[in-house]
Scaffold this active site. Structure first.
Site, short mmCIF file in Angstrom:
data_model
loop_
_atom_site.label_atom_id
_atom_site.label_comp_id
_atom_site.label_asym_id
_atom_site.label_seq_id
_atom_site.Cartn_x
_atom_site.Cartn_y
_atom_site.Cartn_z
N ASP A 314 52.55 38.35 42.58
CA ASP A 314 51.73 39.26 43.37
C ASP A 314 50.28 39.29 42.88
O ASP A 314 50.02 39.20 41.67
CB ASP A 314 52.33 40.67 43.28
CG ASP A 314 51.59 41.69 44.14
OD1 ASP A 314 51.55 41.49 45.37
OD2 ASP A 314 51.04 42.66 43.59
N GLU A 367 50.70 34.63 45.67
CA GLU A 367 50.01 35.40 46.72
C GLU A 367 48.55 35.42 46.31
O GLU A 367 48.12 36.24 45.51
CB GLU A 367 50.58 36.82 46.82
CG GLU A 367 50.04 37.57 48.03
CD GLU A 367 49.43 38.93 47.70
OE1 GLU A 367 48.82 39.51 48.60
OE2 GLU A 367 49.54 39.40 46.55
#
Length: 631
Positions: A314, A367
């Site tokens: 993330d 990401e």
């Protein structure tokens, strides 16, 4: 009351590795471990707290007395406190009470390496050793053939707490999910499932992205061995499991990692580098050896102990740039005078190298939303070493295009074609994630223009376009049946909608697209290579139609794809083709079984008329707002 017995699991070699930031199995040493010492059963505790003056274990075994069970500090300047407490058994709740050398500050902390936690809002760690008899040996042996970059990647993203509720409000347990969720993902034909963070987190509205228990599956849904069973059941169905992993930041909760021993232990001490203004959270100190070892050990832990097949990392962009979401004066450049976080980049490369060296057939996915180069290139080629990267630009441009009324789309066809100019600079995954259906953005269905029929036709077209575009695919739960409302983490998906034809039609589209994707090598064998894609026509603005070829290793498997982005049917639409072979329809998003109009040809014979630079061509019927796939 029993006393703490001096005992250690650490060798001198362990300590040297730890100090050098090279110990990547720290979970085998730090934390709480049930064991027997000199014939006496109990628990060994070890915690890193180099600024501590004293460290004690307190819990329900000693009435939360913060003085009774003092740990011993090691003599080797590692900052590790340890000791064996007789009689402490599985299920014992505990915390560390730490007195700091820094102004005698006292902290009470959960165990950074705790394997199990109390159910939030309670915050203690729990001594745990949940043995599990894995049954996925066959999957692990063959995982490389399922999980490689030249294999299908159709990912179903799930928030476990809100996928489905029972009794109107209660989330399903890991055991219940092992029955219902596994069966559903298998029936829909997805190749992988991705869980939003399941590591322990205190605050439900964070969706799990503010972690306090990095080594513990959240106790909201059951015990650690229950989560292992869930993973095992997915592997039984040959479905890979990806976890969201958050090494980018952590919350300031009093029991968490922040200011752990009265000093900036895990977080960077400089607020300009150690605090996230957007998320009001702390940033790891990637330049500190022991912190790097903690994080890399955590990545390894989930792959090792829980047989996870991939980590979606993330907020990578926030790690890479010192000025991420900061104004002038709120950040300082690196030693070369630019904005790259060299320590974070070094950490990411080392993490990826260790993951890929340690496990066959796993993947890491970034990401990462910027134009940073080489995210999915190997470290030895100067890249960051990820297997894949989310294609955020494609997602944004595609949704912007689709929300336009069809009459205006002809002027903006380049919003779709532009992505192909950089599509193969990284190994891209195409994401329609949870972030696209919250905060007033509306559901995917209600981002589509037009009346009800057109909304659903547009959504079927959107999914057909995504599945035939180069790259892996990711779809957030609810999108696969046309969820009407935005996602709400407190509520179940609107499963009642699937009783209606339009919604069940979307569900069938996704199911059939998964079949087409998995059964046609042209869609995945070269999904990250320019050799796997060829435009036929990308500039037909008048008709707002795109046509292209998808290619695998064997030319006989090539597919012809045509997308009509308007509600106007295109009869006798000529498309150049490279062969004289008859085309057979594989998929038509306008099929009547999906509640479309049912237009389209099942087979087409090419003629010797040159078109689009090819010596042969066919006359297609392109249904309104549709994608058709021919082989």
């Amino acid at each position: 009351m029993s006393k703490v017995v001096a005992h250690s699991l650490f060798t001198e070699f362990d300590i040297n590795l730890f100090k050098g930031g090279k110990h990547f199995r720290l979970y085998e040493k730090l934390g709480s471990h049930l064991m027997e010492v000199d014939g006496v059963k109990g628990t060994y505790f070890a915690v890193w707290a180099p600024s501590a003056k004293s460290v004690a274990v307190m819990g329900d075994f000693n009435f939360w007395n913060g003085e009774a069970h003092q740990l011993y500090v090691r003599w080797d300047e590692s900052g590790i406190w340890e000791g064996f407490v007789p009689g402490v058994d599985k299920g014992t709740k505990y915390k560390y009470k730490i007195q700091s050398n820094n102004n005698d500050i006292w902290t009470e902390k959960a165990d950074p390496f705790g394997r199990y936690c109390e159910v939030p809002p309670n915050t203690a760690s729990v001594v745990w050793d949940g043995p599990y008899d894995w049954k996925d040996e066959e999957w692990l042996k063959s995982r490389e053939s399922h999980n490689a970059l030249d294999r299908p990647y159709s990912v179903y993203e799930v928030h476990l707490g809100s996928w489905k509720k029972k009794n109107g409000w209660e989330s399903l347990s890991y055991i219940e999910l092992a029955d219902e969720l596994v069966a559903y993902v298998d029936d829909m034909g997805f190749t992988h499932v991705e869980f939003m963070p399941i590591m322990e987190y205190p605050y439900d509205p964070s969706w799990g992205y503010q972690l306090t228990g990095y080594f513990a599956p959240t106790s909201r849904f059951g015990k650690p061995e229950d989560f292992k069973m869930l993973v095992d059941k997915f592997h039984e169905k040959k479905i890979g499991v990806i976890l969201d992993w958050v090494p980018s930041h952590f919350p300031e909760d009093a029991h968490g990692l922040g200011f752990f021993d009265g000093s900036h232990l895990y977080e960077h001490p400089d607020r300009k580098r150690g605090y996230h203004p957007d998320w009001k959270s702390l940033i790891f100190n990637y330049g500190r050896n022991e912190v790097r070892a903690f994080l890399i050990s955590n990545a390894i832990f989930w792959l090792d102990q829980f047989h996870i097949d991939g980590l979606r990392v993330d907020a990578v962009a926030s790690m890479l740039y010192l000025d991420y979401s900061r104004e002038d004066g709120e950040w300082e450049p690196n030693m070369y005078g630019n904005n790259e976080n060299l320590e974070a980049m070094s950490f990411i490369r080392e993490m990826n190298q260790e993951v890929y060296a340690s496990f066959n057939g796993v993947q890491t996915i970034a990401e990462e939303s910027t134009a940073f180069t080489g995210v999915s290139k190997p470290v030895h080629y100067g890249g960051l070493g990820f297997g894949m990267k989310w294609m955020m630009g494609w997602m944004h441009d595609t949704l912007e295009f689709f929300k336009k009324e069809p009459i205006h789309r002809s002027f903006d066809l380049n919003m779709l074609t532009f992505g192909m100019t950089y599509a193969f600079t990284e190994n891209f995954m195409l994401p329609f994630s949870h972030d696209e259906v919250v905060y007033g953005k509306q559901s995917l269905l209600y981002r589509m223009p037009g009346d009800e029929w057109q909304r659903f036709a547009n959504l079927r077209l959107l999914f057909g376009y995504m599945f035939t575009h180069p790259g892996g695919n990711l779809l957030f739960m609810g999108g696969e049946f046309g969820q009407s409302s935005e996602w709400n983490f407190q509520e179940s998906l609107d499963w009642h909608l699937t009783q209606y034809d339009f919604h069940s039609g979307i569900q069938e589209v996704v199911k059939d697209l998964n079949k087409v994707y998995k059964n046609n090598p042209a869609l995945y064998e070269k999904q990250f290579s320019p050799e796997g894609f060829q435009w036929i026509e990308y500039n037909d603005q008048e008709n707002t139609v795109l046509t292209y070829i998808r290619k695998g290793h064997d030319p006989k498997n090539d597919l012809i794809v045509a997308c009509n982005f308007t509600p106007v049917p295109r009869e006798n639409y000529r498309v150049g083709v490279p062969k004289t072979t008859q085309l057979k329809l594989l998929f038509n998003s306008d099929d009547s079984k999906y509640n479309g109009s049912g237009k389209g040809k099942k087979t087409i014979k090419p003629s010797a008329k040159e078109w689009n630079g090819h010596k042969h061509s066919v006359l297609m019927t392109l249904p309104p707002l549709s994608v058709v796939i021919y082989r």
